[in-house]
Write a protein that holds these residues in place. Sequence first.
Motif, mmCIF file in Angstrom:
data_model
loop_
_atom_site.group_PDB
_atom_site.id
_atom_site.type_symbol
_atom_site.label_atom_id
_atom_site.label_comp_id
_atom_site.label_asym_id
_atom_site.label_seq_id
_atom_site.Cartn_x
_atom_site.Cartn_y
_atom_site.Cartn_z
ATOM 1 N N LEU A 79 47.268 46.189 42.746
ATOM 2 C CA LEU A 79 46.090 45.981 41.904
ATOM 3 C C LEU A 79 45.334 44.718 42.297
ATOM 4 C CD1 LEU A 79 47.490 46.921 38.363
ATOM 5 C CD2 LEU A 79 46.040 48.307 39.840
ATOM 6 N N MET A 80 46.068 43.635 42.538
ATOM 7 C CA MET A 80 45.427 42.367 42.879
ATOM 8 C C MET A 80 44.759 42.423 44.250
ATOM 9 S SD MET A 80 45.644 40.169 40.389
ATOM 10 C CE MET A 80 45.052 41.651 39.537
ATOM 11 N N GLN A 81 45.403 43.040 45.214
ATOM 12 C CA GLN A 81 44.825 43.142 46.559
ATOM 13 C C GLN A 81 43.583 44.021 46.547
ATOM 14 O OE1 GLN A 81 47.999 44.376 49.189
ATOM 15 N NE2 GLN A 81 49.246 42.597 48.670
ATOM 16 N N THR A 82 43.582 45.026 45.688
ATOM 17 C CA THR A 82 42.407 45.900 45.584
ATOM 18 C C THR A 82 41.264 45.205 44.857
ATOM 19 O OG1 THR A 82 43.812 47.879 45.561
ATOM 20 C CG2 THR A 82 41.562 48.108 44.727
ATOM 21 N N LEU A 83 41.569 44.557 43.740
ATOM 22 C CA LEU A 83 40.536 43.911 42.944
ATOM 23 C C LEU A 83 39.859 42.783 43.725
ATOM 24 C CD1 LEU A 83 39.069 43.529 40.217
ATOM 25 C CD2 LEU A 83 40.925 41.978 39.560
ATOM 26 N N PHE A 84 40.643 41.945 44.370
ATOM 27 C CA PHE A 84 40.097 40.796 45.073
ATOM 28 C C PHE A 84 39.776 41.098 46.538
ATOM 29 C CE2 PHE A 84 42.779 38.727 41.731
ATOM 30 C CZ PHE A 84 41.732 38.198 41.004
ATOM 31 N N ARG A 85 40.150 42.304 46.986
ATOM 32 C CA ARG A 85 39.937 42.697 48.386
ATOM 33 C C ARG A 85 40.484 41.620 49.326
ATOM 34 N NH1 ARG A 85 34.034 44.169 49.588
ATOM 35 N NH2 ARG A 85 35.015 45.280 51.329
ATOM 36 N N ASN A 86 41.658 41.161 48.980
ATOM 37 C CA ASN A 86 42.319 40.083 49.714
ATOM 38 C C ASN A 86 43.743 40.519 50.035
ATOM 39 O OD1 ASN A 86 43.631 37.743 50.575
ATOM 40 N ND2 ASN A 86 42.405 36.425 49.266
ATOM 41 N N PRO A 87 44.087 40.663 51.318
ATOM 42 C CA PRO A 87 45.426 41.145 51.679
ATOM 43 C C PRO A 87 46.559 40.199 51.302
ATOM 44 C CG PRO A 87 44.247 40.383 53.622
ATOM 45 C CD PRO A 87 43.258 40.412 52.515
ATOM 46 N N LEU A 88 46.231 38.941 50.997
ATOM 47 C CA LEU A 88 47.264 37.968 50.649
ATOM 48 C C LEU A 88 47.323 37.702 49.147
ATOM 49 C CD1 LEU A 88 46.893 35.409 53.582
ATOM 50 C CD2 LEU A 88 48.515 37.286 53.335
ATOM 51 N N ALA A 89 46.623 38.517 48.354
ATOM 52 C CA ALA A 89 46.716 38.393 46.899
ATOM 53 C C ALA A 89 47.997 39.076 46.423
ATOM 54 C CB ALA A 89 45.501 39.034 46.234
ATOM 55 N N GLY A 90 48.624 38.486 45.431
ATOM 56 C CA GLY A 90 49.862 39.042 44.891
ATOM 57 C C GLY A 90 49.845 39.028 43.380
ATOM 58 N N PRO A 91 50.916 39.496 42.752
ATOM 59 C CA PRO A 91 50.942 39.576 41.285
ATOM 60 C C PRO A 91 50.913 38.235 40.578
ATOM 61 C CG PRO A 91 53.094 40.104 42.223
ATOM 62 C CD PRO A 91 52.139 40.021 43.366
ATOM 63 N N PHE A 92 51.154 37.136 41.307
ATOM 64 C CA PHE A 92 51.235 35.830 40.667
ATOM 65 C C PHE A 92 49.960 34.998 40.831
ATOM 66 C CE2 PHE A 92 55.910 36.421 41.835
ATOM 67 C CZ PHE A 92 56.189 37.032 40.619
ATOM 68 N N VAL A 93 48.905 35.560 41.442
ATOM 69 C CA VAL A 93 47.702 34.761 41.704
ATOM 70 C C VAL A 93 46.936 34.419 40.429
ATOM 71 C CG1 VAL A 93 47.400 35.643 44.044
ATOM 72 C CG2 VAL A 93 46.306 36.825 42.128
ATOM 73 N N LEU A 94 47.131 35.161 39.358
ATOM 74 C CA LEU A 94 46.411 34.890 38.116
ATOM 75 C C LEU A 94 47.029 33.741 37.323
ATOM 76 C CD1 LEU A 94 45.684 38.509 36.828
ATOM 77 C CD2 LEU A 94 44.126 36.955 38.009
ATOM 78 N N GLY A 95 48.183 33.246 37.759
ATOM 79 C CA GLY A 95 48.836 32.162 37.045
ATOM 80 C C GLY A 95 49.689 32.625 35.879
ATOM 81 N N ILE A 96 49.837 33.963 35.705
ATOM 82 C CA ILE A 96 50.620 34.492 34.585
ATOM 83 C C ILE A 96 52.088 34.096 34.717
ATOM 84 C CG2 ILE A 96 51.251 36.556 33.299
ATOM 85 C CD1 ILE A 96 48.269 35.911 33.309
ATOM 86 N N SER A 97 52.617 34.219 35.932
ATOM 87 C CA SER A 97 54.010 33.832 36.170
ATOM 88 C C SER A 97 54.208 32.343 35.928
ATOM 89 C CB SER A 97 54.421 34.195 37.600
ATOM 90 O OG SER A 97 55.737 33.764 37.869
ATOM 91 N N SER A 98 53.223 31.547 36.333
ATOM 92 C CA SER A 98 53.299 30.105 36.093
ATOM 93 C C SER A 98 53.276 29.807 34.595
ATOM 94 C CB SER A 98 52.129 29.394 36.783
ATOM 95 O OG SER A 98 52.168 29.591 38.173
ATOM 96 N N GLY A 99 52.489 30.583 33.850
ATOM 97 C CA GLY A 99 52.474 30.427 32.402
ATOM 98 C C GLY A 99 53.822 30.747 31.783
ATOM 99 N N ALA A 100 54.456 31.826 32.278
ATOM 100 C CA ALA A 100 55.797 32.177 31.800
ATOM 101 C C ALA A 100 56.799 31.075 32.146
ATOM 102 C CB ALA A 100 56.233 33.505 32.420
#
Length: 342
Positions: A79-100
């Motif tokens: 989802l992240m790679q598609t939304l941002f059209r960035n091959p190096l985007a991952g599930p943690f780029v939104l900072g959600i994991s950091s928030g957890a």
Amino acid sequence: MEKKSFKKHFIILSILLVVLFFVNISLGSVSIPFKDIFNTLIGNFSAKESWQTIILHFRLPKAITAILVGSGLSICGLLMQTLFRNPLAGPFVLGISSGASLGVALLILGSSLFGGFFLTNSFSNWSLPIAASLGAFLVLSAVIIAANRVRNTMSILIIGLMFGSLTGAIISVLAYFSEAEQIQQYLFWSFGSLGNLSWNEILVFSCIYVLGVFGTISIIKPLNSFLLGENYAKSLGINVKKSRNIVLLVTSLLTGVITAFSGPIAFVGLAVPHIARMLFSTSNHKILLPAVAVLGAIILLICDGIAQLPTSEFTLPINAITSLFGAPVVIWLLIRKKRIFV
């Protein structure tokens, strides 16, 4: 690639997933015959009572958790790679994991200031997941608010990275003023673990996972259009803002619950979508969505099997094993000259 070829790939991967599932259950410090494992799983309790306890209350929940975490992180990465059209985007780029992670850090490292020991004693095994979920929800709320105020998708990516840096800084300050025992406890949580969940926790995990999957299925068409840019998606009559919010919500939901129950597990969400694209030679999300889910589950079962160090009583951190697998893949992607999205 033809539909028959797709079906063949899915059949092979499904068989491999089932085989690895049983192999994963058979691994551990206690050697249990495969026949007794199979009989226990089908309800024929002819094995030793101690073996049944190990299988049903330790190994089976851990294998199910590995499947949920692996497939969930892989879906988020796609989802992240598609939304941002960035091959190096991952599930943690939104900072959600950091928030957890911040929520857990406040519970463990800030216990003397925020009454964390009282919270731990009150909620027992649920204290860490609750703290992580609250931290993830806090960052999620901030990201959703920011997403509704900016038009550029890349701005959301930068905002997410800034949230990650901010929470990381707060955790560093908390660690500086914490005792060695508290730092060690937080460090062990940050290693990631698949084997500490009860059946009640797996039930909650599974319900949120199913919600995330259904949310992803509902936006397959917008995801395909996002590959060619938001302007193209608008020309097809797609509500870009609504679809983008659903992507952010689903990713945050899955990433948050995975981090809450299993800790931060790196690289699976980043590497698996690329493997799926190369294996299936398509960018159609009707194919990629189930492909990344199955591949993610397979890879995390393999990583967990390696982490268990067969015939040994020691277990390596799952986060370390996934990083050993994922880092070379990312390096290869950076070196590779071809276009990532086919």
